[in-house]
Design a protein around this motif. Structure first.
Motif, mmCIF file in Angstrom:
data_model
loop_
_atom_site.group_PDB
_atom_site.id
_atom_site.type_symbol
_atom_site.label_atom_id
_atom_site.label_comp_id
_atom_site.label_asym_id
_atom_site.label_seq_id
_atom_site.Cartn_x
_atom_site.Cartn_y
_atom_site.Cartn_z
ATOM 1 N N ALA A 150 -1.947 -4.098 4.929
ATOM 2 C CA ALA A 150 -0.557 -4.075 4.676
ATOM 3 C C ALA A 150 0.123 -5.290 4.055
ATOM 4 N N PHE A 151 -0.081 -6.198 4.894
ATOM 5 C CA PHE A 151 0.503 -7.742 4.578
ATOM 6 C C PHE A 151 -0.292 -8.097 3.697
ATOM 7 N N GLY A 152 -1.606 -7.838 3.423
ATOM 8 C CA GLY A 152 -2.274 -8.558 2.142
ATOM 9 C C GLY A 152 -1.729 -7.762 0.904
ATOM 10 N N GLY A 153 -1.497 -6.537 0.970
ATOM 11 C CA GLY A 153 -0.648 -5.929 -0.087
ATOM 12 C C GLY A 153 0.584 -6.371 -0.243
ATOM 13 N N LEU A 154 1.367 -6.602 0.596
ATOM 14 C CA LEU A 154 2.508 -7.310 0.155
ATOM 15 C C LEU A 154 2.586 -8.631 -0.563
ATOM 16 N N VAL A 155 1.398 -9.389 -0.111
ATOM 17 C CA VAL A 155 1.157 -10.704 -0.852
ATOM 18 C C VAL A 155 0.666 -10.355 -2.223
ATOM 19 N N VAL A 192 8.975 -4.195 -2.721
ATOM 20 C CA VAL A 192 8.810 -5.161 -1.430
ATOM 21 C C VAL A 192 9.368 -4.586 -0.085
ATOM 22 N N ALA A 193 10.220 -3.448 -0.388
ATOM 23 C CA ALA A 193 10.842 -2.639 1.050
ATOM 24 C C ALA A 193 9.645 -1.699 1.376
ATOM 25 N N TRP A 194 8.891 -1.043 0.747
ATOM 26 C CA TRP A 194 8.037 -0.465 1.078
ATOM 27 C C TRP A 194 6.721 -1.296 1.768
ATOM 28 N N SER A 195 6.500 -2.315 1.130
ATOM 29 C CA SER A 195 5.379 -3.321 1.693
ATOM 30 C C SER A 195 5.887 -3.872 2.957
#
Length: 410
Positions: free
Chosen positions: A52-57, A332-335
């Motif tokens: 999930a964090f990688g997805g945000l990046v 960004v909220a979802w991630s």
């Protein structure tokens, strides 16, 4: 503007579906192996958080990278990062390296999805864009399910599963690498505007925020829960395949219903289903595995519904000039929620037990339902005019439409 026929975009859909098969294998393989290899108890949950964090990046850097090198080149590079992540996992390395590899995968996978959706949006005409995107979502999610099923047929006493991921990812480069579709214009930058998103649709913003946590908790921790309870590999694979069908059997009918009534009432129905499925999961046993598969199919499908309808509700209320910053903010909220909630569940599970994720999902659904009821009392019925038609969307994929519109004047 260049448009293409529905057949001409097949290369994009085929590439991403093949990539999804590889992703489905890895989504099942990593928690199964971390649970059975004597790794620390937090490792499997840490891998979920890392994705999930990688997805945000990936969501944040995807736009600038596309602007720098273009869609086709970046697609090949991000697929290469997926292969690197699979090779790291195939190596005999400590669990921390697996977690780092999953983070790299999360970033690369989101960039791939952003590229594909951008290309589809640019190539498709208005007459069939909605159907094309819905078909793309369904094939991608079903590809994830097929990958999970394939995992059930692969021995886990070697590194054959990660090698299969390398194979499918390599194959996925070919169709989109050979496409004759022109590159879309440079995408817009991600412009996050929380105040604007709240002004447009509090229910939509909080709904997408809630769905980020719900999706990663349910989809990420179910295989960990099953592996911890010594469920055989083949049954875990079948369980994860069945969960993906919730997109068809739960989200689609509720989505159609949301086109005929206030979407907020349908969101309340979805939250009620999540809570009911959660109670059923708490009191169901793996000795009745097929009943539990049905429960988690409904669980996963209702989570998908919260995402898709909250997103549609926000778009219903937005002005055209707000679409790009609104989508960026929802992205960004979802991630962010997809990173924070699994991290909290990972930290609490050692003390509260392996069903913590079920309770967490139920609490998120209840909290969101209370918020929706409050907004219904404050604002009243939603206007019927100017509503977009519901489109099938997956809570497992980022809301990447923020990166599919060119900047003004381009």
């Amino acid at each position: 503007m260049h448009t293409a026929s529905p057949f001409s975009i097949a290369s994009i859909v085929i590439s991403m579906t093949i990539a999804a098969i590889g992703s489905g294998i890895m989504f099942a393989y990593v928690p199964f192996m971390l649970t059975h290899s004597g790794a620390p108890s937090w490792a499997a949950g840490g891998a979920v958080t890392a994705v999930a964090f990688g997805g945000l990046v990936g969501c944040v850097v995807g736009g600038p990278l596309i602007r720098r090198v273009g869609h086709a080149r970046l697609f090949s590079c991000s697929m290469a990062m997926v292969i690197i992540a699979a090779v790291v996992i195939a190596s005999d390395l400590p669990p921390l390296w697996w977690i780092l590899a999953r983070g790299l995968y999360g970033a690369a996978a989101n960039v791939n999805f952003i590229i594909a959706q951008s290309w589809l949006n640019h190539a498709a005409s208005n007459e069939w864009r909605g159907r094309a995107m819905s078909f793309f979502y369904m094939t991608y999610v079903l590809g994830l399910g097929c990958g999970a099923w394939i995992f059930g047929q692969i021995p886990t006493d070697g590194n054959l599963a990660p090698l299969a991921v390398v194979l499918f990812t390599s194959l996925a480069i070919l169709p989109i690498g050979l496409t004759r579709l022109p590159n879309p214009p440079a995408p817009a930058r991600v412009n996050v505007d929380i105040k604007m998103a709240w002004r447009v649709s509090p229910v939509g913003l909080i709904g997408v925020l809630a769905s980020g946590g719900l999706s990663m908790v349910v989809q990420g921790f179910v295989p960990i829960y099953a592996a911890t309870n010594q469920v055989p590999q083949t049954e875990i694979a079948l369980l994860m395949f069945v969960m993906q069908t919730g997109l068809l059997f739960v989200q689609y009918p509720l989505g159609m219903l949301s086109d005929r009534m206030d979407r907020r009432y349908v969101l309340l129905i979805a939250c009620a289903i999540i809570v009911a499925a959660g109670f059923a999961a708490l009191f169901s046993s793996f000795s009745h595995i097929y009943l539990l598969m049905f429960v988690f199919m409904v669980f996963g499908g209702s989570v998908e519904t919260v995402y898709s309808i909250a997103n549609a509700h926000a778009n219903d209320r937005a002005d055209p000039g707000d679409f790009v910053p609104l989508s960026s903010t929802l992205l960004v909220a979802w991630s962010t929620a997809a990173t924070i909630v699994p991290l909290a569940v990972t930290m609490l599970t050692p003390g509260l037990g392996d069903r913590t994720f079920i309770v967490a999902a139920m609490l998120v659904a209840v909290a969101y339902a209370i918020f929706v009821v409050r907004r219904l009392k404050e604002r009243g019925p939603a206007p019927e005019a100017d509503r977009e038609s519901f489109g099938v969307r997956s809570a497992q994929l980022p809301n990447a439409s923020a990166l599919t519109e060119p900047e003004p004047g381009k």
